[in-house]
Design a protein around this motif. Structure first.
Motif, PDB file in Angstrom:
ATOM      1  N   ALA A   1       1.170  -1.406  -0.123  1.00 39.92           N
ATOM      2  CA  ALA A   1      -0.136  -0.585  -0.057  1.00 39.92           C
ATOM      3  C   ALA A   1       0.933   0.872  -0.392  1.00 39.92           C
ATOM      4  O   ALA A   1       0.410   2.140  -0.963  1.00 39.92           O
ATOM      5  CB  ALA A   1      -0.838   0.234   1.178  1.00 39.92           C
ATOM      6  N   ALA A   2       1.961   1.430   0.913  1.00 40.12           N
ATOM      7  CA  ALA A   2       2.328   2.412   0.794  1.00 40.12           C
ATOM      8  C   ALA A   2       3.313   2.571  -0.427  1.00 40.12           C
ATOM      9  O   ALA A   2       3.464   3.843  -1.228  1.00 40.12           O
ATOM     10  CB  ALA A   2       3.901   2.308   1.598  1.00 40.12           C
TER      11      ALA A   2
ATOM     12  N   LEU B   1       1.106  10.502  -2.849  1.00 38.53           N
ATOM     13  CA  LEU B   1       2.438  10.319  -1.975  1.00 38.53           C
ATOM     14  C   LEU B   1       2.312  10.752  -0.346  1.00 38.53           C
ATOM     15  O   LEU B   1       2.503  10.022   0.441  1.00 38.53           O
ATOM     16  CB  LEU B   1       3.395  11.709  -2.708  1.00 38.53           C
ATOM     17  CG  LEU B   1       4.174  10.939  -3.646  1.00 38.53           C
ATOM     18  CD1 LEU B   1       5.199  12.251  -3.654  1.00 38.53           C
ATOM     19  CD2 LEU B   1       4.908   9.784  -3.630  1.00 38.53           C
ATOM     20  N   CYS B   2       1.208  11.444  -0.070  1.00 36.76           N
ATOM     21  CA  CYS B   2       1.030  11.795   1.044  1.00 36.76           C
ATOM     22  C   CYS B   2       0.258  10.424   1.761  1.00 36.76           C
ATOM     23  O   CYS B   2       0.582  10.361   3.001  1.00 36.76           O
ATOM     24  CB  CYS B   2      -0.374  12.777   1.325  1.00 36.76           C
ATOM     25  SG  CYS B   2       0.431  15.127   0.964  1.00 36.76           S
ATOM     26  N   GLY B   3      -0.547   9.944   1.450  1.00 35.16           N
ATOM     27  CA  GLY B   3      -1.311   8.753   2.470  1.00 35.16           C
ATOM     28  C   GLY B   3       0.432   7.948   1.909  1.00 35.16           C
ATOM     29  O   GLY B   3      -0.285   7.035   2.661  1.00 35.16           O
ATOM     30  N   ALA B   4       0.940   7.565   0.891  1.00 31.57           N
ATOM     31  CA  ALA B   4       1.791   6.320   1.100  1.00 31.57           C
ATOM     32  C   ALA B   4       2.531   7.475   2.288  1.00 31.57           C
ATOM     33  O   ALA B   4       2.843   5.471   3.217  1.00 31.57           O
ATOM     34  CB  ALA B   4       2.757   6.729  -0.551  1.00 31.57           C
ATOM     35  N   GLY B   5       2.974   8.587   2.634  1.00 29.66           N
ATOM     36  CA  GLY B   5       3.180   8.805   3.796  1.00 29.66           C
ATOM     37  C   GLY B   5       2.599   8.461   5.404  1.00 29.66           C
ATOM     38  O   GLY B   5       3.348   7.645   5.705  1.00 29.66           O
ATOM     39  N   VAL B   6       1.582   8.350   4.883  1.00 30.46           N
ATOM     40  CA  VAL B   6       1.213   8.757   6.269  1.00 30.46           C
ATOM     41  C   VAL B   6       1.291   6.361   6.902  1.00 30.46           C
ATOM     42  O   VAL B   6       1.531   6.022   7.755  1.00 30.46           O
ATOM     43  CB  VAL B   6      -0.472   8.375   6.077  1.00 30.46           C
ATOM     44  CG1 VAL B   6      -1.174   7.737   7.176  1.00 30.46           C
ATOM     45  CG2 VAL B   6      -0.611  10.120   6.411  1.00 30.46           C
ATOM     46  N   ILE B   7       1.263   5.950   6.088  1.00 27.71           N
ATOM     47  CA  ILE B   7       1.021   4.412   5.689  1.00 27.71           C
ATOM     48  C   ILE B   7       2.563   3.604   6.505  1.00 27.71           C
ATOM     49  O   ILE B   7       2.776   3.206   6.906  1.00 27.71           O
ATOM     50  CB  ILE B   7       0.290   4.144   4.214  1.00 27.71           C
ATOM     51  CG1 ILE B   7      -0.490   3.652   3.769  1.00 27.71           C
ATOM     52  CG2 ILE B   7       0.752   2.062   4.864  1.00 27.71           C
ATOM     53  CD1 ILE B   7      -1.300   3.616   2.882  1.00 27.71           C
ATOM     54  N   LEU B   8       3.358   4.495   6.025  1.00 25.00           N
ATOM     55  CA  LEU B   8       4.742   4.419   5.787  1.00 25.00           C
ATOM     56  C   LEU B   8       5.532   4.316   7.525  1.00 25.00           C
ATOM     57  O   LEU B   8       5.708   3.749   8.223  1.00 25.00           O
ATOM     58  CB  LEU B   8       5.638   4.988   4.532  1.00 25.00           C
ATOM     59  CG  LEU B   8       6.689   4.487   4.543  1.00 25.00           C
ATOM     60  CD1 LEU B   8       6.957   3.097   4.290  1.00 25.00           C
ATOM     61  CD2 LEU B   8       7.929   5.004   3.454  1.00 25.00           C
TER      62      LEU B   8
END
Length: 108
Positions: free
Chosen positions: A61-62, A95-102
């Motif tokens: 997901a990230a 990228l914001c979503g990936a950052g939250v997940i990561l």
């Protein structure tokens, strides 16, 4: 930071591998393109296993946000099509979503 570097490498490997199939099927290139394409896709899968995560789904997901940005860079650098503002806005959201997940503290 190491995960981001791995994700970028995985994205380039995935895009290059998929592009090899695209070139063969859609652009009439030689089937020989499939050989490096397959190697590239194996490299992509191997790289994703190197990410620091105990859950495969979270790692994938990230990765999605990094992949989207990388695909737009491929579009620009390899295909000569400059991404428009909507492409860039969409990539920024991903990228914001990936950052939250990561980077969020997850329960383990």
């Amino acid at each position: 930071m190491q995960s981001i570097i791995i994700y970028v490498g995985a994205a380039m490997a995935e895009i290059a591998g998929c592009f090899a199939f695209w070139a063969w099927l859609r652009m009439g290139k030689s089937p020989v393109w499939l050989l490096p394409g397959c190697v590239s896709l194996v490299l992509f899968a191997w790289l994703l296993t190197r990410v620091e995560s105990s859950e495969a789904g979270r790692a994938y997901a990230a990765y999605g946000g990094i992949y989207i940005l990388s695909a737009l860079l491929w579009l620009w650098l390899a295909e000569g099509v400059r991404p428009d503002r909507w492409d860039l806005i969409g990539a920024a959201l991903c990228l914001c979503g990936a950052g939250v997940i990561l980077f969020s503290p997850h329960r383990v």
